[in-house]
Motif scaffolding. Sequence first.
Motif, PDB file in Angstrom:
ATOM      1  N   VAL A 180       0.827  -0.955   0.098  1.00 49.25           N
ATOM      2  CA  VAL A 180       0.103   0.029   0.010  1.00 49.25           C
ATOM      3  C   VAL A 180       0.817   1.270   0.016  1.00 49.25           C
ATOM      4  CG1 VAL A 180      -1.770   1.169   1.244  1.00 49.25           C
ATOM      5  CG2 VAL A 180      -1.788  -1.372   1.456  1.00 49.25           C
ATOM      6  N   LEU A 181       0.532   2.161  -0.709  1.00 56.31           N
ATOM      7  CA  LEU A 181       1.270   3.448  -0.845  1.00 56.31           C
ATOM      8  C   LEU A 181       0.736   4.261   0.245  1.00 56.31           C
ATOM      9  CD1 LEU A 181       3.168   5.776  -1.973  1.00 56.31           C
ATOM     10  CD2 LEU A 181       1.462   6.076  -3.587  1.00 56.31           C
ATOM     11  N   LEU A 182       0.987   4.822   1.329  1.00 59.60           N
ATOM     12  CA  LEU A 182       0.912   5.733   2.293  1.00 59.60           C
ATOM     13  C   LEU A 182       1.208   6.977   2.061  1.00 59.60           C
ATOM     14  CD1 LEU A 182       1.160   3.610   5.510  1.00 59.60           C
ATOM     15  CD2 LEU A 182      -0.727   3.713   4.289  1.00 59.60           C
ATOM     16  N   SER A 183       0.081   7.923   2.118  1.00 62.07           N
ATOM     17  CA  SER A 183       0.419   9.464   2.181  1.00 62.07           C
ATOM     18  C   SER A 183       0.256   9.894   3.408  1.00 62.07           C
ATOM     19  CB  SER A 183      -0.767  10.193   1.158  1.00 62.07           C
ATOM     20  OG  SER A 183      -1.942  10.073   1.757  1.00 62.07           O
ATOM     21  N   GLY A 184      -0.430   9.119   4.443  1.00 61.04           N
ATOM     22  CA  GLY A 184      -0.319   9.710   5.785  1.00 61.04           C
ATOM     23  C   GLY A 184      -1.879  10.099   5.775  1.00 61.04           C
ATOM     24  N   GLY A 185      -2.669  10.142   4.813  1.00 56.60           N
ATOM     25  CA  GLY A 185      -3.923  10.620   4.768  1.00 56.60           C
ATOM     26  C   GLY A 185      -4.978   9.577   5.031  1.00 56.60           C
ATOM     27  N   VAL A 186      -6.315  10.218   4.809  1.00 56.63           N
ATOM     28  CA  VAL A 186      -7.552   9.190   5.146  1.00 56.63           C
ATOM     29  C   VAL A 186      -7.468   8.090   4.074  1.00 56.63           C
ATOM     30  CG1 VAL A 186     -10.053   9.336   5.167  1.00 56.63           C
ATOM     31  CG2 VAL A 186      -8.819  10.853   6.462  1.00 56.63           C
ATOM     32  N   ASP A 187      -7.478   8.502   2.976  1.00 63.79           N
ATOM     33  CA  ASP A 187      -7.597   7.393   1.873  1.00 63.79           C
ATOM     34  C   ASP A 187      -7.035   6.217   1.789  1.00 63.79           C
ATOM     35  OD1 ASP A 187      -9.214   9.717   1.016  1.00 63.79           O
ATOM     36  OD2 ASP A 187      -7.478  10.561  -0.020  1.00 63.79           O
ATOM     37  N   SER A 188      -5.465   6.522   1.896  1.00 65.98           N
ATOM     38  CA  SER A 188      -4.548   5.272   1.656  1.00 65.98           C
ATOM     39  C   SER A 188      -4.720   4.551   3.281  1.00 65.98           C
ATOM     40  CB  SER A 188      -3.316   5.760   1.671  1.00 65.98           C
ATOM     41  OG  SER A 188      -2.877   6.897   2.358  1.00 65.98           O
ATOM     42  N   MET A 189      -4.861   5.378   4.372  1.00 64.83           N
ATOM     43  CA  MET A 189      -5.233   4.523   5.660  1.00 64.83           C
ATOM     44  C   MET A 189      -6.497   3.575   5.522  1.00 64.83           C
ATOM     45  SD  MET A 189      -6.990   4.203   8.396  1.00 64.83           S
ATOM     46  CE  MET A 189      -7.718   5.925   8.824  1.00 64.83           C
ATOM     47  N   VAL A 190      -7.333   4.019   4.922  1.00 67.02           N
ATOM     48  CA  VAL A 190      -8.693   3.234   4.743  1.00 67.02           C
ATOM     49  C   VAL A 190      -8.624   2.138   3.882  1.00 67.02           C
ATOM     50  CG1 VAL A 190     -11.153   3.244   4.208  1.00 67.02           C
ATOM     51  CG2 VAL A 190     -10.163   5.174   5.888  1.00 67.02           C
ATOM     52  N   ALA A 191      -7.612   2.395   2.946  1.00 64.70           N
ATOM     53  CA  ALA A 191      -7.463   1.443   1.784  1.00 64.70           C
ATOM     54  C   ALA A 191      -6.576   0.399   2.355  1.00 64.70           C
ATOM     55  CB  ALA A 191      -6.566   1.888   0.698  1.00 64.70           C
ATOM     56  N   LEU A 192      -5.583   0.864   3.287  1.00 66.01           N
ATOM     57  CA  LEU A 192      -4.805  -0.294   4.424  1.00 66.01           C
ATOM     58  C   LEU A 192      -5.642  -1.310   5.188  1.00 66.01           C
ATOM     59  CD1 LEU A 192      -2.188  -1.728   5.188  1.00 66.01           C
ATOM     60  CD2 LEU A 192      -1.828   0.120   6.819  1.00 66.01           C
ATOM     61  N   ALA A 193      -6.769  -0.415   5.763  1.00 75.08           N
ATOM     62  CA  ALA A 193      -7.896  -1.010   6.713  1.00 75.08           C
ATOM     63  C   ALA A 193      -8.458  -1.953   5.953  1.00 75.08           C
ATOM     64  CB  ALA A 193      -8.634   0.060   7.438  1.00 75.08           C
ATOM     65  N   LYS A 194      -8.856  -1.796   4.732  1.00 70.93           N
ATOM     66  CA  LYS A 194      -9.747  -2.582   4.066  1.00 70.93           C
ATOM     67  C   LYS A 194      -9.199  -3.735   3.440  1.00 70.93           C
ATOM     68  CE  LYS A 194     -12.774  -2.037  -0.171  1.00 70.93           C
ATOM     69  NZ  LYS A 194     -14.014  -2.355   0.307  1.00 70.93           N
ATOM     70  N   PHE A 224       4.440   1.726   1.909  1.00 72.13           N
ATOM     71  CA  PHE A 224       5.519   2.685   1.198  1.00 72.13           C
ATOM     72  C   PHE A 224       5.203   4.029   1.705  1.00 72.13           C
ATOM     73  CE2 PHE A 224       5.932  -1.256  -1.220  1.00 72.13           C
ATOM     74  CZ  PHE A 224       7.555  -1.308  -1.011  1.00 72.13           C
ATOM     75  N   SER A 225       6.213   5.056   1.940  1.00 71.56           N
ATOM     76  CA  SER A 225       5.934   6.190   2.068  1.00 71.56           C
ATOM     77  C   SER A 225       7.114   6.774   1.168  1.00 71.56           C
ATOM     78  CB  SER A 225       6.187   6.758   3.536  1.00 71.56           C
ATOM     79  OG  SER A 225       6.329   7.983   3.740  1.00 71.56           O
ATOM     80  N   ILE A 226       6.818   8.027   0.541  1.00 68.49           N
ATOM     81  CA  ILE A 226       7.824   8.592  -0.408  1.00 68.49           C
ATOM     82  C   ILE A 226       7.898   9.862   0.163  1.00 68.49           C
ATOM     83  CG2 ILE A 226       8.112   9.391  -2.654  1.00 68.49           C
ATOM     84  CD1 ILE A 226       7.217   6.564  -2.757  1.00 68.49           C
ATOM     85  N   LYS A 227       9.772  10.046   0.465  1.00 65.60           N
ATOM     86  CA  LYS A 227      10.212  11.211   0.840  1.00 65.60           C
ATOM     87  C   LYS A 227      10.543  12.027  -0.332  1.00 65.60           C
ATOM     88  CE  LYS A 227      13.915  12.878   3.529  1.00 65.60           C
ATOM     89  NZ  LYS A 227      15.294  12.652   4.145  1.00 65.60           N
ATOM     90  N   TYR A 228       9.623  13.280  -0.482  1.00 63.42           N
ATOM     91  CA  TYR A 228       9.856  14.075  -1.735  1.00 63.42           C
ATOM     92  C   TYR A 228       9.778  15.592  -1.273  1.00 63.42           C
ATOM     93  CZ  TYR A 228       4.883  14.819  -2.299  1.00 63.42           C
ATOM     94  OH  TYR A 228       3.508  14.917  -2.283  1.00 63.42           O
ATOM     95  N   PRO A 229      10.241  16.593  -1.779  1.00 65.41           N
ATOM     96  CA  PRO A 229      10.174  17.922  -1.192  1.00 65.41           C
ATOM     97  C   PRO A 229       8.915  18.688  -1.247  1.00 65.41           C
ATOM     98  CG  PRO A 229      11.041  17.987  -3.427  1.00 65.41           C
ATOM     99  CD  PRO A 229      10.896  16.556  -3.182  1.00 65.41           C
ATOM    100  N   SER A 230       7.797  18.081  -0.761  1.00 70.98           N
ATOM    101  CA  SER A 230       6.450  18.746  -0.395  1.00 70.98           C
ATOM    102  C   SER A 230       6.715  19.351   0.958  1.00 70.98           C
ATOM    103  CB  SER A 230       5.273  17.653  -0.639  1.00 70.98           C
ATOM    104  OG  SER A 230       5.012  17.029   0.584  1.00 70.98           O
ATOM    105  N   LYS A 231       5.836  20.738   0.869  1.00 71.88           N
ATOM    106  CA  LYS A 231       5.727  21.323   2.171  1.00 71.88           C
ATOM    107  C   LYS A 231       5.392  20.573   3.417  1.00 71.88           C
ATOM    108  CE  LYS A 231       5.230  25.584  -0.377  1.00 71.88           C
ATOM    109  NZ  LYS A 231       4.302  26.385  -0.887  1.00 71.88           N
TER     110      LYS A 231
END
Length: 229
Positions: free
Chosen positions: A7-21, A35-42
Motif C-alpha cells: 500500500v502506498l501511504l500518504s499519511g492521509g485518510v484514503d490510503s489509511m482506509v485502503a490499508l484497513a480494507k 511505502f512512504s515517499i520522501k519528496y520535497p513537499s511542504k
Amino acid sequence: MSIKQAVLLSGGVDSMVALAKLLTLYPEPQHVTTFSIKYPSKHNALEREASENIATYFRVKFVEIDLTHVFASFKSALLTSSSKPIPEGHYEAESMKDTVVPLRNFIFATIISGILASQLNNDDKIAQLWLGIHAGDHAIYPDCRQEANSFLARAIGEATENKVFLVTPFINMDKIEIVRTGLSLAAPFKLTRTCYTDDPIACGKCGSCTERLEAFKTNGVLDPIAYRV
Ligand SMILES: [Zn+2]
C-alpha cells in the motif's frame, strides 16, 4: 502461493482506509508492506510521521523511498521550492490546480511496482499495489483519473509480465464514502494527516482540509484531529 501486498501511504485518510480494507480481506499483516515517499513537499515530514504511525498501528512493514532529488525541477505550490502559498478554499476550485505535481501518482506507482517486481520470489509470484486515489481527486489531478489509471494498471501489468497489479478500490468513491467505509472498519482516523501546509496542526482552510471536514460532517461524526480553525 501467497500474494505480496503493498500500500502506498500518504499519511492521509484514503490510503489509511485502503490499508484497513486490505487487512480485512487479507488479515496477514506480516505479508503487507507499506511505502512512504520522501519528496520535497511542504507537508512531507508530517505525512511521513503519520504514515509510519499508521503502519505501526496496523503492524505492517514500513519502507521509505527517498525521491528528494527526482522532484528538484518540478514546479508546484505543494513543493518547498515554490514561494506560492497553499491555496485555501474548496478542493475543486481552479486555484487548487496550483497543487498539482505532474505525474506524481504515476511516478510513485511505477517505482513501487518496480520494487515489488524485483522482490518477488518463489512464494510470492504476484504482487498487488493498493492506491487510495479517489473520485474527489479527479477534478484537479489528471493522473488520478480513472482513464489514466486504467492505462497505468494495464501498462504495469504488461511491463511486469502480469506480476504486479494495481488495486484502486476508491477510484469511483468520494471522500464522504471513504470516511464512511473507514468508520465501518473502525479505522484510526486520529493518526492521519491531510493538510497541505507545514503546520503540525491542520489549517482547516486548504482544499484538502476542507474536503476532509465536509466528509466527516456529512457522515455526522466529529473529525478526531485538531484544527487551527
Ligand atoms: Zn489544511
